[in-house]
Motif scaffolding. Structure first.
Motif, PDB file in Angstrom:
ATOM      1  N   GLY A 194       1.151  -1.247  -0.234  1.00 28.97           N
ATOM      2  CA  GLY A 194      -0.071  -0.205   0.169  1.00 28.97           C
ATOM      3  C   GLY A 194       0.841   1.183   0.167  1.00 28.97           C
ATOM      4  N   GLU A 195       1.903   1.267   0.581  1.00 26.59           N
ATOM      5  CA  GLU A 195       2.927   2.330   1.006  1.00 26.59           C
ATOM      6  C   GLU A 195       3.052   2.581  -0.208  1.00 26.59           C
ATOM      7  N   VAL A 196       4.032   1.565  -1.077  1.00 26.30           N
ATOM      8  CA  VAL A 196       4.614   1.619  -2.568  1.00 26.30           C
ATOM      9  C   VAL A 196       3.638   2.127  -3.782  1.00 26.30           C
ATOM     10  N   GLU A 197       2.256   1.145  -3.314  1.00 24.19           N
ATOM     11  CA  GLU A 197       1.068   2.096  -4.360  1.00 24.19           C
ATOM     12  C   GLU A 197       0.767   3.424  -4.001  1.00 24.19           C
ATOM     13  N   GLN A 198       0.700   3.451  -3.088  1.00 24.18           N
ATOM     14  CA  GLN A 198       0.934   6.012  -2.959  1.00 24.18           C
ATOM     15  C   GLN A 198       2.366   6.748  -3.529  1.00 24.18           C
ATOM     16  N   ILE A 205       9.648  -5.767  -9.226  1.00 20.05           N
ATOM     17  CA  ILE A 205       9.625  -7.054  -8.862  1.00 20.05           C
ATOM     18  C   ILE A 205      10.570  -8.336  -8.904  1.00 20.05           C
ATOM     19  N   ILE A 206      10.886  -8.542  -7.834  1.00 22.30           N
ATOM     20  CA  ILE A 206      12.251  -9.347  -7.700  1.00 22.30           C
ATOM     21  C   ILE A 206      11.434 -10.831  -7.308  1.00 22.30           C
ATOM     22  N   LYS A 207      12.088 -11.993  -7.744  1.00 16.92           N
ATOM     23  CA  LYS A 207      11.657 -13.275  -6.971  1.00 16.92           C
ATOM     24  C   LYS A 207      12.714 -14.308  -7.515  1.00 16.92           C
ATOM     25  N   GLU A 208      13.255 -14.257  -6.216  1.00 16.36           N
ATOM     26  CA  GLU A 208      14.765 -15.858  -5.970  1.00 16.36           C
ATOM     27  C   GLU A 208      15.544 -15.397  -7.227  1.00 16.36           C
ATOM     28  N   GLY A 209      15.927 -14.488  -7.039  1.00 17.29           N
ATOM     29  CA  GLY A 209      17.144 -13.173  -7.054  1.00 17.29           C
ATOM     30  C   GLY A 209      16.760 -12.599  -9.163  1.00 17.29           C
ATOM     31  N   LYS A 210      15.788 -13.504  -9.395  1.00 14.50           N
ATOM     32  CA  LYS A 210      15.345 -13.059 -11.450  1.00 14.50           C
ATOM     33  C   LYS A 210      14.700 -11.751 -11.527  1.00 14.50           C
ATOM     34  N   LYS A 211      14.319 -10.962 -12.206  1.00 21.69           N
ATOM     35  CA  LYS A 211      13.631  -9.387 -12.270  1.00 21.69           C
ATOM     36  C   LYS A 211      12.299 -10.439 -13.183  1.00 21.69           C
ATOM     37  N   MET A 212      11.363 -10.734 -12.082  1.00 26.64           N
ATOM     38  CA  MET A 212      10.055 -10.803 -12.811  1.00 26.64           C
ATOM     39  C   MET A 212       9.181  -9.543 -13.503  1.00 26.64           C
ATOM     40  N   PHE A 213       9.225  -8.572 -12.670  1.00 26.88           N
ATOM     41  CA  PHE A 213       8.247  -6.750 -13.216  1.00 26.88           C
ATOM     42  C   PHE A 213       9.328  -5.771 -13.101  1.00 26.88           C
ATOM     43  N   GLU A 214       9.318  -5.134 -14.301  1.00 25.98           N
ATOM     44  CA  GLU A 214       9.887  -3.207 -14.358  1.00 25.98           C
ATOM     45  C   GLU A 214       8.416  -2.111 -15.549  1.00 25.98           C
ATOM     46  N   GLY A 215       8.228  -1.932 -14.260  1.00 25.59           N
ATOM     47  CA  GLY A 215       7.316  -0.643 -15.075  1.00 25.59           C
ATOM     48  C   GLY A 215       6.437   0.134 -13.761  1.00 25.59           C
ATOM     49  N   PRO A 216       5.662   0.622 -14.721  1.00 20.37           N
ATOM     50  CA  PRO A 216       4.730   1.624 -13.619  1.00 20.37           C
ATOM     51  C   PRO A 216       3.493   0.709 -12.404  1.00 20.37           C
ATOM     52  N   VAL A 217       3.469   1.504 -11.739  1.00 18.87           N
ATOM     53  CA  VAL A 217       2.759   1.313 -10.746  1.00 18.87           C
ATOM     54  C   VAL A 217       1.703   1.400 -11.254  1.00 18.87           C
ATOM     55  N   THR A 285      -4.622  -3.410  -9.030  1.00 15.55           N
ATOM     56  CA  THR A 285      -3.442  -2.791  -7.779  1.00 15.55           C
ATOM     57  C   THR A 285      -2.426  -3.451  -8.302  1.00 15.55           C
ATOM     58  N   LEU A 286      -1.758  -2.642  -7.500  1.00 15.79           N
ATOM     59  CA  LEU A 286      -0.386  -3.286  -6.715  1.00 15.79           C
ATOM     60  C   LEU A 286      -0.535  -4.524  -6.202  1.00 15.79           C
ATOM     61  N   GLU A 287      -1.401  -4.957  -5.320  1.00 18.52           N
ATOM     62  CA  GLU A 287      -1.320  -6.085  -4.521  1.00 18.52           C
ATOM     63  C   GLU A 287      -1.531  -7.614  -6.173  1.00 18.52           C
TER      64      GLU A 287
END
Length: 297
Positions: A194-198, A205-217, A285-287
């Motif tokens: 919620g704080e990141v979204e605001q 978004i990083i998962k197990e050392g890999k970048k999964m996403f890069e883009g707008p909130v 939502t970011l969630e």
């Protein structure tokens, strides 16, 4: 223009665990970027490499065009950070702690220090020993320390961790003030979606050392048009939408192609004998984004 560039970071710990696997992204001048991921995903490793505290096996981080790995001093002159738990000399006052910190670089400007202390709302307590400070006050002192002397980019590692709701709101407002009035660039590592979204413009978004996403909130997206379809004919609706070029997830969230108008999709559904119960705009939502990305194998 990218102020901070993360290039192909790869890091394996001596235990054999792969901490980062070819991670690349950038932080643009004047933006707030959120770094997201579960515990152990690699976020703090990225922060450590950026601050020159961890050496990558492959890749580099560049700040203002200078490589942290090749020109550590020149790169880190441009950065301020709250990294892990803030530690102070508890037998000294907040003011004395700031003076000790600044002495490490040989810089001291009393007027500027007073301005920053006032900005983080510590003027009344700055002459008190830090042993008497609450957690929120210590975080504000850590922020003051990070802002001296006037960095171009600020790194925040879980800055609101342990704060109460009022403290979180005050810290958020302060960060937004820094971006709006001082043009400060910020990279924020937090698990509070919620704080990141605001606060943030974009996220990684990083998962197990890999970048999964890069883009707008999601709340900052201006181009994607999403609608919630409610129907008892989800299977048929998916077939009809596929023929138009639209996509629909398992929850009935439809993304409208840019070349189409939403009412055209509704007409296509009706012509395809789909019973449309409701059709209304949907703001992702970011969630939703985070859970969708982090659940991928």
């Amino acid at each position: 223009m990218a102020l901070l560039e993360v290039r192909h970071l790869t890091k394996r710990w001596p235990t054999g665990k792969l901490a980062l696997d070819d991670v690349s992204f950038e932080v643009r001048a004047g933006e707030i970027l959120g770094l997201l991921g579960h515990n152990g995903a690699g976020k703090s490793t990225i922060m450590g490499i950026t601050l020159g505290m961890v050496r990558p096996d492959i890749g580099e981080v560049r700040i203002g065009g200078r490589s942290v790995q090749k020109d550590r001093g020149g790169a880190l002159q441009q950065i301020g950070a709250i990294y892990e738990a803030a530690v102070f000399y508890d037998y000294l006052s907040g003011w004395q702690n700031l003076r000790v910190f600044c002495s490490l670089s040989g810089w001291w400007d009393e007027a500027e220090v007073k301005r920053v202390v006032e900005m983080v709302k510590l003027s009344r307590a700055i002459q008190n020993k830090t042993a008497t400070y609450s957690h929120g006050m210590r975080q504000r002192l850590a922020l003051a320390q990070a802002l001296l002397p006037q960095p171009k980019i600020l790194l925040l590692d879980e800055p609101t961790d342990g704060l109460d709701p009022e403290g979180i709101r005050e810290f958020r407002e302060l960060i937004l003030h820094l971006r709006q009035h001082q043009g400060l660039t910020i990279m924020l590592n937090s698990h509070l979606l919620g704080e990141v979204e605001q606060m943030c413009d974009r996220c990684v978004i990083i998962k197990e050392g890999k970048k999964m996403f890069e883009g707008p909130v999601p709340s900052q997206e201006k181009t994607r048009r999403m609608f919630q379809l409610q129907t008892s004919d989800l299977g048929l609706a998916r077939e009809v939408l596929a023929r138009t070029g639209a996509t629909m997830d398992k929850h009935g969230i439809v993304e409208v192609p840019l070349e189409m108008e939403p009412h055209e999709l509704v007409a296509a559904l009706v012509r395809g004998n789909v019973q449309v119960n409701t059709w209304q705009p949907h703001r992702r939502t970011l969630e939703e984004l985070y859970m969708g990305m982090s659940s991928r194998s």
